[in-house]
Structure formats: C-alpha cells, structure tokens
Scaffold this motif. Structure first.
Motif, PDB file in Angstrom:
ATOM      1  N   UNK A 286      61.746  -9.156  32.693  1.00 33.21           N
ATOM      2  CA  UNK A 286      61.101  -9.364  33.991  1.00 33.21           C
ATOM      3  C   UNK A 286      61.138  -8.110  34.850  1.00 33.21           C
ATOM      4  N   UNK A 287      62.120  -7.238  34.608  1.00 39.12           N
ATOM      5  CA  UNK A 287      62.255  -6.029  35.409  1.00 39.12           C
ATOM      6  C   UNK A 287      61.575  -4.817  34.781  1.00 39.12           C
ATOM      7  N   UNK A 288      61.196  -4.926  33.516  1.00 38.11           N
ATOM      8  CA  UNK A 288      60.529  -3.828  32.826  1.00 38.11           C
ATOM      9  C   UNK A 288      59.018  -3.976  32.933  1.00 38.11           C
ATOM     10  N   UNK A 289      58.300  -2.872  32.767  1.00 37.86           N
ATOM     11  CA  UNK A 289      56.848  -2.978  32.738  1.00 37.86           C
ATOM     12  C   UNK A 289      56.396  -3.359  31.331  1.00 37.86           C
ATOM     13  N   UNK A 290      55.107  -3.362  31.099  1.00 37.82           N
ATOM     14  CA  UNK A 290      54.566  -3.838  29.826  1.00 37.82           C
ATOM     15  C   UNK A 290      54.961  -2.953  28.646  1.00 37.82           C
ATOM     16  N   UNK A 291      55.426  -1.748  28.924  1.00 38.26           N
ATOM     17  CA  UNK A 291      55.855  -0.873  27.828  1.00 38.26           C
ATOM     18  C   UNK A 291      57.335  -1.063  27.502  1.00 38.26           C
ATOM     19  N   UNK A 292      58.041  -1.873  28.296  1.00 34.43           N
ATOM     20  CA  UNK A 292      59.448  -2.136  28.047  1.00 34.43           C
ATOM     21  C   UNK A 292      59.648  -3.057  26.852  1.00 34.43           C
ATOM     22  N   UNK A 293      60.820  -2.979  26.260  1.00 32.69           N
ATOM     23  CA  UNK A 293      61.083  -3.683  24.997  1.00 32.69           C
ATOM     24  C   UNK A 293      62.526  -4.167  25.004  1.00 32.69           C
ATOM     25  N   UNK A 294      62.768  -5.376  24.478  1.00 28.49           N
ATOM     26  CA  UNK A 294      64.121  -5.921  24.399  1.00 28.49           C
ATOM     27  C   UNK A 294      64.419  -6.329  22.960  1.00 28.49           C
TER      28      UNK A 294
END
Length: 304
Positions: free
Chosen positions: A73-81
């Motif tokens: 929720x805190x990352x943008x669309x390029x973030x990955x978990x």
C-alpha cells in the motif's frame, strides 16, 4: 479433513496455519482489540523501513501477509513484495489475498525459513521485515546474517520480537496473569502437560533484546537502533470459551486440550470454575515486553 466450499474434503492445515487461523485466539476471527494491536505493530515495523518507490521488500515469516500487504500500500506500482514462510498453507492464503486485491503481479511467494534464505540472491532486496518470527528460530545469528546477505548495499531491516524472558516463567500459582493459587495443585498438573513441550519452545525463551543487538552487530549491520517497551496492566475481559480454546503459540496445545489431558472431569469443573470468572472479568495482569530493532546494511561507499 474438513468440507470445502464446494462440498469436497480439504486437507488439514499445517500447524502454523491452523494456529494462526483458528487456535491463536480460540476462534476463526480476531477480537477487535487484538486486530488493532497487530496493525499498530505492523505500522511500527514499516515506519522504520523508510520505504521508497520501487523498493523490493522481503517479508520473512509472512503469516497472513499483514506487513507485506501493508508495504504494498505504501509502494508505487513498481514496488514488489516477497512473502516468505515455512508454511505452504499460509503462502497459499497470501497468494489468494493478493489475487483478490489484484496485486498478485507485484508479489512473489517463497517457501523459506528466516535462517535459510538461499533461494534469494545476494544483494537483491531493499528491505527485510519480520515480526514475531525469530522466536521460532533456534539460530537467530544465522537469520541476521541471511538478512544482511540478501539486502542491497544501504538496505534496511526492521525486526519486532516479543521478549518472553520478561513474561515467563510465571510465579507459582499464576497462569497468564490469572491468580489460580486456590487450585494450585490442579494448575501444577496442567503445567506438567505444557512442560512436555519445553524443548519445542526453547527458542522463544533463550534470548532477550541484548541478544538481538549482538546478532545485528555481528552480522555487520550499521546504524543499529532498538526500542524496548514493557507493558504491565490489567487484562481485558475476554470470552472464557475462546480463552480455553486458544493456544499461546503453534507448538503447544490449547488450554482445553491440556486440561483434558491433565485433569479428571471433576477436576476440570473445579479448575474452570476458578479460571473462567477471572477471564470474563479481566481480573488478571497482562505482561508484555517487545523489542523493535532496525538497522542498515553498509553502503557501497562504506564497503570500499
């Protein structure tokens, strides 16, 4: 075996998943106050991660994905978990949550333990998070070494762990803060059942906040910080039936199972007649100690 939604039999859950979904709080749902506390701990862990757009976050011991999905929720669309856990059932649950929230393309699901993250390449993630996971890991130093290895230079780690040495063992005649000295002989029989699991739960009691600091420093983390919080307060009134059906961790039986094994029918009635009014009235003492450690891996400049 249990009936699935389509009427077919579904396989039993592994012990971690069964505890998280059913035995942790003696039911299939969490009380509101417990949910609120878990979210507060999640926010505390994530606050120290200093997340940036496009970060890759490794959530070690993800259970139902509370921290990992909070990070998304805190990352943008390029973030990955990357959701990592030793329970395939819990990884399946996280994958379903990701699918339902249309975020599965930003997620990865990995069967791995905190002290053995070999499937993850060196220097490949920006942030490592974990909460109440190292208490189940015998070699906590190896876990910190693995966290350091998989982090990119300058990467961050945020770890929150209960310090059970503060809470256990309890004084004679007390059980989870409830005064059961009137039925001390019966309590001793119940405790004898839990004593059989002493080896299984030894990793929960063999460390404190100083050991976490030492492990982080030995793994070569820098800018290491630790906050230690202790709460001693009156217990919140609870449903006695849920309390009896609950278990403190995945490796030990519920109180209901322990009582059934230790006591006769008459003794059970006597024991519960003393315990249940205390639980329902909140007439006990809640004790909790939490250590939150966060640190950074050395940067490229510092490594040179």
């Amino acid at each position: 075996m249990s009936d699935g939604a389509d009427g077919r039999l579904s396989p039993p859950l592994d012990c971690c998943a069964a505890w998280l979904l059913h035995r942790r709080q003696g039911g299939d749902d969490l009380p509101a106050d417990r949910t609120q506390k878990l979210k507060a701990w999640r926010d505390q862990v994530l606050e120290k991660c200093e997340l940036n757009s496009g970060d890759c976050v490794l959530d070690v011991g993800c259970p139902d994905g509370l921290i990992g999905f909070g990070a998304l929720e805190q990352l943008d669309e390029t973030g990955h978990v990357i959701f990592a856990d030793i329970s395939d059932d819990l990884l399946t649950r996280c994958r379903q949550i990701a699918s339902d929230s249309h975020s599965v393309d930003r997620c990865e699901f990995l069967h791995a333990s905190a002290d053995d993250l070999r499937p993850i390449p060196d220097g490949s993630v920006d942030v490592v998070t974990t909460r109440a996971v190292l208490i189940y890991v015998a070699n906590k130093r190896s876990a910190f070494q693995e966290f350091y290895r998989v982090l990119k230079p300058g990467g961050r780690v945020s770890v929150l762990e209960p310090i059970n040495r503060f809470t256990f063992p309890e004084p004679a005649g007390f059980f989870y803060g409830y005064d059961l000295r009137r039925v001390d002989a019966l309590l001793a029989k119940v405790r004898a059942v839990y004593d059989q699991y002493e080896t299984a739960v030894s990793s929960m009691l063999d460390f404190d906040e100083r050991d976490l600091l030492r492990a982080a420093e030995e793994a070569r983390f820098v800018e290491v910080h630790l906050e230690y919080r202790v709460d001693i307060e009156s217990r919140t009134p609870e449903d006695p039936e849920r309390f009896v059906r609950s278990s403190g961790n995945p490796l030990v039986p519920t109180l209901q199972a322990a009582i059934g094994k230790a006591l006769t029918v008459e003794e059970r009635e006597q024991f519960l007649s003393q315990l249940c009014p205390l639980v329902q009235g909140g007439e006990g003492t809640y004790r909790m100690a939490i250590a939150h450690l966060w640190a950074r891996k050395t940067s490229v400049t510092e490594m040179s």
